[in-house]
Design a protein around this motif. Structure first.
Motif, PDB file in Angstrom:
ATOM      1  N   LEU A  80     117.957   3.259  94.165  1.00  0.00           N
ATOM      2  CA  LEU A  80     116.627   3.832  93.972  1.00  0.00           C
ATOM      3  C   LEU A  80     116.022   3.435  92.626  1.00  0.00           C
ATOM      4  O   LEU A  80     114.811   3.290  92.511  1.00  0.00           O
ATOM      5  N   THR A  81     116.875   3.259  91.613  1.00  0.00           N
ATOM      6  CA  THR A  81     116.362   2.856  90.302  1.00  0.00           C
ATOM      7  C   THR A  81     116.053   1.368  90.253  1.00  0.00           C
ATOM      8  O   THR A  81     115.361   0.915  89.348  1.00  0.00           O
ATOM      9  N   GLY A  82     116.594   0.608  91.203  1.00  0.00           N
ATOM     10  CA  GLY A  82     116.371  -0.831  91.218  1.00  0.00           C
ATOM     11  C   GLY A  82     117.339  -1.590  90.325  1.00  0.00           C
ATOM     12  O   GLY A  82     117.184  -2.792  90.127  1.00  0.00           O
ATOM     13  N   GLN A  83     118.332  -0.907  89.798  1.00  0.00           N
ATOM     14  CA  GLN A  83     119.304  -1.584  88.952  1.00  0.00           C
ATOM     15  C   GLN A  83     120.234  -2.417  89.828  1.00  0.00           C
ATOM     16  O   GLN A  83     120.659  -1.976  90.895  1.00  0.00           O
ATOM     17  N   THR A  84     120.557  -3.612  89.359  1.00  0.00           N
ATOM     18  CA  THR A  84     121.315  -4.544  90.187  1.00  0.00           C
ATOM     19  C   THR A  84     122.818  -4.326  90.140  1.00  0.00           C
ATOM     20  O   THR A  84     123.522  -4.798  91.020  1.00  0.00           O
ATOM     21  N   SER A  85     123.315  -3.629  89.142  1.00  0.00           N
ATOM     22  CA  SER A  85     124.758  -3.416  89.061  1.00  0.00           C
ATOM     23  C   SER A  85     125.070  -1.956  88.756  1.00  0.00           C
ATOM     24  O   SER A  85     124.270  -1.249  88.132  1.00  0.00           O
ATOM     25  N   MET A  86     126.246  -1.538  89.195  1.00  0.00           N
ATOM     26  CA  MET A  86     126.686  -0.176  88.915  1.00  0.00           C
ATOM     27  C   MET A  86     126.947  -0.008  87.424  1.00  0.00           C
ATOM     28  O   MET A  86     126.736   1.078  86.885  1.00  0.00           O
ATOM     29  N   SER A  87     127.357  -1.071  86.747  1.00  0.00           N
ATOM     30  CA  SER A  87     127.603  -0.948  85.305  1.00  0.00           C
ATOM     31  C   SER A  87     126.303  -0.662  84.554  1.00  0.00           C
ATOM     32  O   SER A  87     126.293   0.117  83.598  1.00  0.00           O
ATOM     33  N   ALA A  88     125.193  -1.243  84.986  1.00  0.00           N
ATOM     34  CA  ALA A  88     123.897  -0.958  84.364  1.00  0.00           C
ATOM     35  C   ALA A  88     123.518   0.507  84.603  1.00  0.00           C
ATOM     36  O   ALA A  88     123.028   1.190  83.703  1.00  0.00           O
ATOM     37  N   PHE A  89     123.767   0.993  85.826  1.00  0.00           N
ATOM     38  CA  PHE A  89     123.477   2.386  86.144  1.00  0.00           C
ATOM     39  C   PHE A  89     124.323   3.319  85.283  1.00  0.00           C
ATOM     40  O   PHE A  89     123.817   4.275  84.691  1.00  0.00           O
ATOM     41  N   LYS A  90     125.624   3.029  85.199  1.00  0.00           N
ATOM     42  CA  LYS A  90     126.525   3.866  84.392  1.00  0.00           C
ATOM     43  C   LYS A  90     126.121   3.867  82.925  1.00  0.00           C
ATOM     44  O   LYS A  90     126.251   4.878  82.242  1.00  0.00           O
ATOM     45  N   GLN A  91     125.616   2.737  82.434  1.00  0.00           N
ATOM     46  CA  GLN A  91     125.151   2.666  81.052  1.00  0.00           C
ATOM     47  C   GLN A  91     123.946   3.588  80.850  1.00  0.00           C
ATOM     48  O   GLN A  91     123.832   4.261  79.824  1.00  0.00           O
ATOM     49  N   SER A  92     123.055   3.633  81.822  1.00  0.00           N
ATOM     50  CA  SER A  92     121.898   4.536  81.745  1.00  0.00           C
ATOM     51  C   SER A  92     122.338   5.990  81.699  1.00  0.00           C
ATOM     52  O   SER A  92     121.739   6.806  80.999  1.00  0.00           O
ATOM     53  N   VAL A  93     123.393   6.303  82.449  1.00  0.00           N
ATOM     54  CA  VAL A  93     123.937   7.671  82.428  1.00  0.00           C
ATOM     55  C   VAL A  93     124.585   7.934  81.069  1.00  0.00           C
ATOM     56  O   VAL A  93     124.332   8.969  80.442  1.00  0.00           O
ATOM     57  N   LYS A  94     125.391   6.990  80.612  1.00  0.00           N
ATOM     58  CA  LYS A  94     126.119   7.153  79.346  1.00  0.00           C
ATOM     59  C   LYS A  94     125.169   7.355  78.161  1.00  0.00           C
ATOM     60  O   LYS A  94     125.434   8.144  77.259  1.00  0.00           O
ATOM     61  N   THR A  95     124.044   6.649  78.168  1.00  0.00           N
ATOM     62  CA  THR A  95     123.096   6.754  77.065  1.00  0.00           C
ATOM     63  C   THR A  95     122.124   7.927  77.225  1.00  0.00           C
ATOM     64  O   THR A  95     121.259   8.131  76.381  1.00  0.00           O
ATOM     65  N   GLY A  96     122.255   8.659  78.332  1.00  0.00           N
ATOM     66  CA  GLY A  96     121.440   9.845  78.525  1.00  0.00           C
ATOM     67  C   GLY A  96     120.051   9.583  79.078  1.00  0.00           C
ATOM     68  O   GLY A  96     119.214  10.481  79.106  1.00  0.00           O
TER      69      GLY A  96
END
Length: 76
Positions: free
Chosen positions: A23-39
């Protein structure tokens, strides 16, 4: 609120991490997890301690994806 109404709300409004990433359009799960990690995004609810199971609010993921696309449009 009835149990059936709560269940329907959950089914319509909460998504797991993989669907949230899409839904966010992020291409990798690592990018998504980084968004979560950085708040930048956060789970609506999280279960468990060792390996938490997280659910995200669908509307928030759509909004975050829109903001990402806007930002990319500015810098591309």
């Amino acid at each position: 609120m009835k149990k059936s109404e709560i269940k329907k709300w959950i089914e319509n409004n909460l998504v797991r991490a993989e669907e949230a990433r899409q839904l966010t359009g992020q291409t990798s799960m690592s990018a998504f997890k980084q968004s979560v990690k950085t708040g930048q995004i956060s789970p609506f609810v999280s279960f468990g301690e060792k390996k938490p199971y997280q659910l995200y609010e669908k509307s928030e993921m759509l909004e975050y994806g829109r903001k990402l696309r806007e930002r990319k449009g500015i810098y591309e």
